[in-house]
Scaffold this active site. Structure first.
Site, PDB file in Angstrom:
ATOM      1  N   LYS A   1       0.841  -1.199   0.000  1.00 35.74           N
ATOM      2  CA  LYS A   1       0.000   0.000   0.000  1.00 35.74           C
ATOM      3  C   LYS A   1       0.877   1.250   0.000  1.00 35.74           C
ATOM      4  CE  LYS A   1      -1.662   1.828   3.901  1.00 35.74           C
ATOM      5  NZ  LYS A   1      -1.351   3.272   3.911  1.00 35.74           N
ATOM      6  N   ASN A   2       1.886   1.252   0.857  1.00 40.37           N
ATOM      7  CA  ASN A   2       2.692   2.460   1.013  1.00 40.37           C
ATOM      8  C   ASN A   2       3.620   2.717  -0.169  1.00 40.37           C
ATOM      9  OD1 ASN A   2       1.418   2.905   3.384  1.00 40.37           O
ATOM     10  ND2 ASN A   2       3.154   2.393   4.710  1.00 40.37           N
TER      11      ASN A   2
ATOM     12  N   ARG B   1      -4.474  10.041   3.653  1.00 43.37           N
ATOM     13  CA  ARG B   1      -3.353  10.934   3.860  1.00 43.37           C
ATOM     14  C   ARG B   1      -2.325  10.881   2.718  1.00 43.37           C
ATOM     15  NH1 ARG B   1      -0.585  13.483   7.833  1.00 43.37           N
ATOM     16  NH2 ARG B   1       1.640  13.414   7.450  1.00 43.37           N
TER      17      ARG B   1
ATOM     18  N   ASP C   1      -4.742   8.972   9.392  1.00 46.47           N
ATOM     19  CA  ASP C   1      -4.881   8.035  10.503  1.00 46.47           C
ATOM     20  C   ASP C   1      -4.829   8.746  11.848  1.00 46.47           C
ATOM     21  OD1 ASP C   1      -4.910   5.983   8.715  1.00 46.47           O
ATOM     22  OD2 ASP C   1      -2.781   5.524   8.933  1.00 46.47           O
TER      23      ASP C   1
ATOM     24  N   ASP D   1       4.690   0.401  11.856  1.00 44.25           N
ATOM     25  CA  ASP D   1       3.410  -0.163  11.428  1.00 44.25           C
ATOM     26  C   ASP D   1       3.189  -1.588  11.936  1.00 44.25           C
ATOM     27  OD1 ASP D   1       2.918   2.199  10.212  1.00 44.25           O
ATOM     28  OD2 ASP D   1       2.948   1.467   8.157  1.00 44.25           O
TER      29      ASP D   1
HETATM   30  C1  UD1 Z   1       4.638   6.600   6.089  1.00 44.92           C
HETATM   31  C2  UD1 Z   1       3.683   5.427   5.987  1.00 44.92           C
HETATM   32  C3  UD1 Z   1       3.240   4.971   7.365  1.00 44.92           C
HETATM   33  C4  UD1 Z   1       4.450   4.676   8.221  1.00 44.92           C
HETATM   34  C5  UD1 Z   1       5.404   5.855   8.220  1.00 44.92           C
HETATM   35  C6  UD1 Z   1       6.714   5.582   8.956  1.00 44.92           C
HETATM   36  C7  UD1 Z   1       2.520   5.861   3.908  1.00 44.92           C
HETATM   37  C8  UD1 Z   1       1.225   6.168   3.240  1.00 44.92           C
HETATM   38  N1  UD1 Z   1       2.506   5.847   5.231  1.00 44.92           N
HETATM   39  O1  UD1 Z   1       3.927   7.683   6.685  1.00 44.92           O
HETATM   40  O2  UD1 Z   1       2.446   3.800   7.203  1.00 44.92           O
HETATM   41  O3  UD1 Z   1       4.013   4.446   9.547  1.00 44.92           O
HETATM   42  O4  UD1 Z   1       5.748   6.212   6.873  1.00 44.92           O
HETATM   43  O5  UD1 Z   1       7.332   4.452   8.441  1.00 44.92           O
HETATM   44  O6  UD1 Z   1       3.520   5.595   3.260  1.00 44.92           O
HETATM   45  N2  UD1 Z   1       7.072  14.397  10.284  1.00 44.92           N
HETATM   46  C9  UD1 Z   1       7.151  15.745  10.549  1.00 44.92           C
HETATM   47  N3  UD1 Z   1       7.177  16.613   9.499  1.00 44.92           N
HETATM   48  C10 UD1 Z   1       7.117  16.212   8.203  1.00 44.92           C
HETATM   49  C11 UD1 Z   1       7.016  14.836   7.933  1.00 44.92           C
HETATM   50  C12 UD1 Z   1       6.998  13.940   8.999  1.00 44.92           C
HETATM   51  O7  UD1 Z   1       7.212  16.162  11.699  1.00 44.92           O
HETATM   52  O8  UD1 Z   1       7.151  17.062   7.299  1.00 44.92           O
HETATM   53  C13 UD1 Z   1       7.040  13.437  11.412  1.00 44.92           C
HETATM   54  C14 UD1 Z   1       5.671  12.796  11.542  1.00 44.92           C
HETATM   55  O9  UD1 Z   1       4.809  13.599  12.314  1.00 44.92           O
HETATM   56  C15 UD1 Z   1       6.008  11.484  12.213  1.00 44.92           C
HETATM   57  C16 UD1 Z   1       7.398  11.148  11.663  1.00 44.92           C
HETATM   58  O10 UD1 Z   1       7.927  12.367  11.145  1.00 44.92           O
HETATM   59  O11 UD1 Z   1       6.100  11.668  13.607  1.00 44.92           O
HETATM   60  C17 UD1 Z   1       7.399  10.073  10.591  1.00 44.92           C
HETATM   61  O12 UD1 Z   1       6.611  10.489   9.514  1.00 44.92           O
HETATM   62  P1  UD1 Z   1       6.846  10.008   8.006  1.00 44.92           P
HETATM   63  O13 UD1 Z   1       8.072   9.157   7.919  1.00 44.92           O
HETATM   64  O14 UD1 Z   1       6.765  11.202   7.118  1.00 44.92           O
HETATM   65  O15 UD1 Z   1       5.593   9.078   7.771  1.00 44.92           O
HETATM   66  P2  UD1 Z   1       4.506   9.158   6.642  1.00 44.92           P
HETATM   67  O16 UD1 Z   1       5.145   9.383   5.309  1.00 44.92           O
HETATM   68  O17 UD1 Z   1       3.408  10.066   7.074  1.00 44.92           O
END
Ligand code: UD1
Length: 433
Positions: A23-24, A95, A119, A314
């Site tokens: 999915k991701n 998202r 989520d 996850d």
């Molecule tokens: C993706 C995955 C999710 C997985 C996560 C970490 C998808 C659709 N989702 O989510 O299933 O749990 O990676 O492996 O691919 N953060 C910030 N600022 C930003 C970006 C991120 O503060 O600009 C923080 C987030 O709040 C979070 C952390 O960084 O605490 C990790 O986020 P990120 O790696 O970006 O996860 P996602 O891409 O949202």
């Protein structure tokens, strides 16, 4: 009417299960297709709700979509000038919609993308996405709940250092940089297999990316990309779900479609819990797989979630569910998301003994959980509650199953195939007069 999963436990899972694309990854591969006019084809696509949402989003951007859920293919016909607006109506459902931002700014030099909710697992900032695009020369502002980005002359290469290896920010910035003018260096990028998959597709589209799979990527912008056919990487989180389900139920499950190379730290933990893990198949990703045989009662685990190759956040609910029935005290430390504990309250309804202290969940294993009604708050929490229900005695009813179906294809059918007594049942909504 609302739908729930009803599980009669306890169950020992046994048999074979197929896992398709991640999915991701697939959602971002679909977004990446926007970077080239013409027809791209993605294969090994899972039959999940999020793929349908992304199909709708791309179709509203003017793309022709041909999604065959059975065959696991999605063909995307991208016009010369796609639209630039992703509405809140769709973005609020998923998202990952934010991943069209980078490709649209990169190719169309403008985008209006609603800021997602997503989520229920923490605040999930987007500051790195915004700041990175600004460093590439875009003007990005938040306007009435939308990121409005513009770069009239096109993006230009820049040196970017991410404060944290964010998966989403890495993807958006790489997808934005491939058509930028000049060289972009991004330090501290995420190294998840899904990032490697997206970069691999971009390279076959004609992009110039070095350092794929390392913490530093160098992207040299090209003028134009071309459409491709690309096979999505297998879903390591779904595969890990089945692995933990085998380990927690004392089962014997063979997973096809994901190799152990995608689950480095997970394998160690399964073995620590007392399971045996054996690679099967070949190096070929399409036929790679593994077999997990669970112990009679699992040993408790101490796990800290970390970016890849660390233990994936996850899979966190499955560790907690396993610890809930393990012989001893286990500890889960969550380092990525700050509010991933709603699952724990529900698990307690099944009799799990969990105490939360900051980002730590201390779990004292009990001999057996007892079935109850619980509610899923996100994809993995939902699957984690089903896993717990499989180990529990009596009837467990899981509501909020639309969350689960965002990420798991044919979940009931696959569980039934492994010997679980699980059915999907319609229940009337509660009406307060
Ligand atoms: C993706 C995955 C999710 C997985 C996560 C970490 C998808 C659709 N989702 O989510 O299933 O749990 O990676 O492996 O691919 N953060 C910030 N600022 C930003 C970006 C991120 O503060 O600009 C923080 C987030 O709040 C979070 C952390 O960084 O605490 C990790 O986020 P990120 O790696 O970006 O996860 P996602 O891409 O949202």
């Amino acid at each position: 009417m609302r739908q729930v999963f009803v599980i009669e436990g306890p169950t020992v899972l046994q048999g074979d299960v197929d896992v398709r694309g991640a999915k991701n990854s697939v959602l971002k591969l679909m977004a990446a297709a926007l970077l080239a006019p013409g027809r791209s084809l993605i294969t090994n696509v899972p039959a999940i709700a999020d793929v349908r949402i992304m199909c709708e989003l791309l179709s509203r951007l003017g793309c022709g979509i041909d999604y065959d859920a059975d065959a696991g293919t999605v063909a995307i016909e991208v016009p010369e000038a796609p639209g630039i607006t992703a509405d809140y109506e769709l973005v609020r459902l998923m998202r990952a919609s934010i991943s069209v931002l980078g490709p649209l700014v990169g190719r169309m030099h403008a985008a209006e993308v609603a800021v997602p909710g997503g989520d229920a697992i923490g605040s999930r900032g987007l500051d790195m996405h915004q700041r990175g695009l600004e460093q590439l020369g875009a003007d990005v502002r938040l306007d009435h709940g939308y990121f409005v980005a513009s770069a009239p002359g096109g993006l230009r290469g820049a040196d970017i250092a991410l404060p944290f290896p964010s998966v989403g920010a890495t993807e958006n910035l790489v997808m934005a940089a491939v058509l930028a003018d000049g060289v972009t260096t991004i330090e501290n990028v995420a190294k998840e297999p899904e990032i490697v998959d997206i970069c691999t597709m971009l390279v076959s589209m004609g992009a110039d990316i070095e350092g794929i799979g390392t913490s530093r990527v160098v992207v040299t912008g090209v003028e134009r990309l071309h459409p491709v056919e690309h096979r999505c990487v297998g879903d390591r989180i779904v595969a890990g779900t089945w692995a933990f389900a085998a380990a927690a139920t004392g089962g014997d499950v063979t997973v096809h479609g994901v190799g152990l190379d995608l689950l480095p730290n997970v394998v160690d933990k399964l073995i620590e819990a007392g399971a045996s893990v054996e690679a099967i198949g070949s190096e070929d990703a399409a036929v790679a797989g593994f077999r997990v045989r669970g112990p009679e009662r699992p040993r408790p685990l101490r796990v800290s979630t970390l970016p890849f190759p660390g233990f994936p956040t996850d899979l966190q609910p499955f560790v907690i569910a396993l610890n809930a029935v393990a012989g001893g005290v286990g500890l889960l430390t969550e380092n990525l998301f700050e509010a991933r504990w709603r699952f724990v309250n529900e698990l307690s309804r099944l009799g799990a003994q969990v105490s939360i202290d900051g980002n730590h969940a201390l779990v004292t294993g009990v001999g057996s959980l007892s079935g109850a009604e619980v509610e899923a708050s996100d994809i993995r929490a939902g699957a984690g509650l089903v896993l717990a229900g499989l180990t529990a005695s009596g009837t467990t009813e899981v509501s909020g199953i639309d969350h689960i179906e965002r990420g798991y294809e044919h979940f009931v059918e696959k569980l039934t195939g492994l010997g679980a007594a699980i059915t999907r049942v319609e229940k009337p909504e509660t009406v307060i007069p």
